[in-house]
Write an enzyme that holds these catalytic residues in place. Sequence first.
Site, PDB file in Angstrom:
ATOM      1  CG  LEU A 126      26.885  21.970 -20.158  1.00  0.00           C
ATOM      2  CD1 LEU A 126      27.505  23.276 -19.636  1.00  0.00           C
ATOM      3  CD2 LEU A 126      26.379  22.058 -21.551  1.00  0.00           C
ATOM      4  CG  HIS A 230      17.226  12.249 -20.845  1.00  0.00           C
ATOM      5  ND1 HIS A 230      16.623  12.975 -19.831  1.00  0.00           N
ATOM      6  CD2 HIS A 230      16.989  11.333 -20.033  1.00  0.00           C
ATOM      7  CE1 HIS A 230      16.603  12.923 -19.289  1.00  0.00           C
ATOM      8  NE2 HIS A 230      16.448  12.063 -18.994  1.00  0.00           N
TER       9      HIS A 230
END
Length: 341
Positions: A126, A230
Amino acid sequence: MLIVRPIEKKDFSALQTIAEQSGIGFTSLPQNDDLLRAKIHRSVNSFAADTDQPGDQGYLFVAEDTTTGEVVGTAGIEASVGLSDAFYHYRLGSVVHSSPELGIHKTVKTLSLCNDYTGAAELCTLFLKTSHRIGGNGRLLAKSRFLFMASHPERFGETVIAEMRGVSDEEGRSPFWQWLQEHFFDLDFPTADYLTGIGEKRFIAELMPKYPIYVNLLSAQAQDVIGQVHPATEPAIAMLKKEGFRFKDYVDIFDAGPTVECPLDQIETVRQSQSVIIRIGELAATPVDYLLANTQLSNYRAGLVRAHLHDGELYLDAEQASILGLSDGDAARCVAIPSSQ
């Protein structure tokens, strides 16, 4: 209008650009032309496959701006992981050290190498260009996969997982991998990540510790990032949590990012979506935003439309219908998009 469709051979250059922009840690899009071409070839064959069960198929979609023709993002689904290559995770567990005589009882967290997700479907790849991270584009790209899965559930594993990118710095250094590298490997994180992305996974089995790792023996920096994402991945995991995905103590073997899971039939977009018949006609005074997709395979199209639903029939204008490959009387699948999302 932005639409989501299966990738085609003509999209190779666009995929190259996306692979470059995605950066280190985006394992599913390595910067390797031969492998990118192979991914496109595999995806084209997967959409064309006549099958009623999950196998070694990989479906890669792209987001296309129909105004400019520019491909601005990708999203993928693996039908069933671990069938041709071992699919590794660390499973977080614990062991108890106890001595009643000494009055000592201590629970210690462990990481155990496993293949527990073999056979699950996986959401992957994605990525949306920064220029198009506006409006509902990210939502469209992510959720369009769920409408495809809802229309073709027999092609996917019953459990759906998503590996979330773990913590690393701008140079691609992962605190978790740095500890593993120091004790077990002579590979930096970008190299290990790249090798996995191109399918060279044998080194994992050869070099990874076979016995559980005691978490308290890791560096403080490595311990702190276990199960953390992240910063750039925070919107993606927030969206998945709204869809019903949950962290069940499985983390990535390289950066210790969390893997989340949900049964396919319990994904919120899948549960809320419905089959409709398309009607081309005048819209109601107060149309609603819908994520709409046709039910085809190689000619799959999905997009955000303004339409209204009445008795199982979805009314929309001819232009929107044409862009999505729909005609009056066609079957389709849609889900309402609340304005708060």
